[in-house]
Design an enzyme around this catalytic site. Structure first.
Site, PDB file in Angstrom:
ATOM      1  N   ASN A  11      -2.611-104.524 -12.150  1.00 26.00           N
ATOM      2  CA  ASN A  11      -1.298-104.596 -11.490  1.00 26.00           C
ATOM      3  C   ASN A  11      -0.550-103.289 -11.738  1.00 26.00           C
ATOM      4  OD1 ASN A  11       1.184-105.248 -10.446  1.00 26.00           O
ATOM      5  ND2 ASN A  11       1.764-106.620 -12.139  1.00 26.00           N
ATOM      6  N   LYS A  13       2.224-102.398 -10.498  1.00 23.21           N
ATOM      7  CA  LYS A  13       3.685-102.551 -10.381  1.00 23.21           C
ATOM      8  C   LYS A  13       4.266-101.466  -9.451  1.00 23.21           C
ATOM      9  CE  LYS A  13       3.690-104.334 -15.051  1.00 23.21           C
ATOM     10  NZ  LYS A  13       4.481-105.313 -15.756  1.00 23.21           N
ATOM     11  N   HIS A  99       4.907-113.701 -10.017  1.00 21.12           N
ATOM     12  CA  HIS A  99       5.022-112.812 -11.184  1.00 21.12           C
ATOM     13  C   HIS A  99       6.439-112.916 -11.757  1.00 21.12           C
ATOM     14  CE1 HIS A  99       4.987-109.298 -13.746  1.00 21.12           C
ATOM     15  NE2 HIS A  99       3.667-109.263 -13.621  1.00 21.12           N
ATOM     16  N   GLU A 101       8.379-110.829 -12.928  1.00 21.62           N
ATOM     17  CA  GLU A 101       9.307-109.775 -12.496  1.00 21.62           C
ATOM     18  C   GLU A 101       9.887-110.101 -11.111  1.00 21.62           C
ATOM     19  OE1 GLU A 101       6.709-106.417 -13.199  1.00 21.62           O
ATOM     20  OE2 GLU A 101       6.886-106.783 -15.346  1.00 21.62           O
ATOM     21  N   GLU A 168       0.886-115.788 -18.086  1.00 25.70           N
ATOM     22  CA  GLU A 168       1.523-114.587 -18.613  1.00 25.70           C
ATOM     23  C   GLU A 168       2.818-114.958 -19.352  1.00 25.70           C
ATOM     24  OE1 GLU A 168       0.265-110.864 -16.339  1.00 25.70           O
ATOM     25  OE2 GLU A 168       1.961-111.692 -15.257  1.00 25.70           O
ATOM     26  N   GLY A 174       4.498-106.142 -21.178  1.00 26.22           N
ATOM     27  CA  GLY A 174       5.051-104.817 -21.458  1.00 26.22           C
ATOM     28  C   GLY A 174       5.635-104.641 -22.849  1.00 26.22           C
TER      29      GLY A 174
HETATM   30  C1  PEP Z   1       1.718-107.609 -15.739  1.00 31.27           C
HETATM   31  O1  PEP Z   1       2.203-106.725 -15.058  1.00 31.27           O
HETATM   32  O2  PEP Z   1       1.491-108.707 -15.252  1.00 31.27           O
HETATM   33  C2  PEP Z   1       1.416-107.333 -17.141  1.00 31.27           C
HETATM   34  C3  PEP Z   1       0.753-108.217 -17.820  1.00 31.27           C
HETATM   35  O3  PEP Z   1       1.845-106.128 -17.644  1.00 31.27           O
HETATM   36  P1  PEP Z   1       1.431-105.478 -19.070  1.00 31.27           P
HETATM   37  O4  PEP Z   1      -0.064-105.532 -19.159  1.00 31.27           O
HETATM   38  O5  PEP Z   1       1.965-104.094 -18.997  1.00 31.27           O
HETATM   39  O6  PEP Z   1       2.055-106.305 -20.139  1.00 31.27           O
END
Ligand code: PEP
Length: 250
Positions: A11, A13, A99, A101, A168, A174
């Site tokens: 991903n 982003k 997600h 975000e 997640e 992050g």
């Molecule tokens: C994500 O964007 O879903 C994610 C898990 O990001 P990261 O690996 O940076 O924590």
């Protein structure tokens, strides 16, 4: 280590431009020379790069996914939006929905459910993200929120709907912090049981996402219930991404 089938979903982003395309050359080479290993790599760049990724990856085993789509099937006056049909038309096969975000930016469970149906209608495979915030976790609300996200998000789906679950924990994304193994095992078991009890889905894989990197991947791979990873930050660095996949099969 077993030759377990795993997904690796990159991903990107809101990162990347046309120059970043060069950065995946080594990843393409790596997947070609490791074609016997049982994994599926999917790049999910921003909308602006979907076409270029599809063209570049056409002859490889790597697929392309979008990071979101609009809930409407039909075209219309929705400035700044892109629907599942438009994504599909580019040669994209997957889409990330739910997600955290995007949940923060207004995607409710009902909107996500509509987006999922619209994506499935276009024969895209949905990578459906769920997970609790730190506040919910600290207040023993993990099961409640996960159950709600699943029941509302997957409402009305048919038995064979192409859904991949990405668990997640929001507090892991992050931050460099990942759950302890026992917590991950417990939550993934719970997710599995809630889907089986409350939806028609029978066949689905459950991925983990949140700060996956080359340092923690070997430990994560000891959890047999994890069918792969949704990787944000580390996936933009080709060396780290290759390392994560390599360490999953050596
Ligand atoms: C994500 O964007 O879903 C994610 C898990 O990001 P990261 O690996 O940076 O924590």
């Amino acid at each position: 280590m077993t030759n377990k089938f795993r997904y690796f979903i990159a991903n990107w982003k809101m990162y990347g431009n046309l120059n970043s395309l060069k950065s995946i050359n080594n990843v393409i080479k790596f997947t070609k020379s490791n074609s016997k290993k049982r994994f599926k790599l999917i790049y999910c760049p921003p909308y602006t790069l979907l076409s270029a990724f599809c063209a570049k990856l056409q002859k490889s085993s790597i697929s392309v996914g979008a990071q979101n789509c609009h809930e409407k099937n039909e075209h219309g006056a929705f400035t700044g939006s892109v629907n599942a049909q438009m994504i599909k038309n580019l040669g994209v096969k997957y889409v990330i929905l739910g997600h955290s975000e995007n949940r923060i930016n207004g995607d409710t469970d009902d909107i996500i459910n509509k987006k999922i149906k619209s994506a499935l209608n276009q024969k895209l495979t949905v990578i459906f993200c769920i997970g609790e915030t730190l506040y919910q976790r600290n207040n023993k609300g993990t099961n409640k929120i996960i159950k709600k996200q699943i029941i509302k998000g997957l409402k009305g789906l048919k038995k064979n709907s192409k859904i991949i679950i990405a668990y997640e924990p929001v507090w892991s994304i992050g931050t460099g912090i990942i759950p302890k193994n026992y917590e991950l095992e417990k939550n993934i078991k719970f997710i599995n049981s809630i889907i089986l009890k409350n939806t028609k889905l029978k066949k689905f894989r459950i991925l983990y996402g949140g700060s996956v990197n080359p340092k923690n991947i070997e430990n994560l791979n000891t959890i047999s219930m994890i069918d792969g990873y949704l990787i944000g930050g580390a996936s933009q660095d080709p060396k780290k991404l290759i390392d994560i996949i390599k360490k999953s099969y050596n």
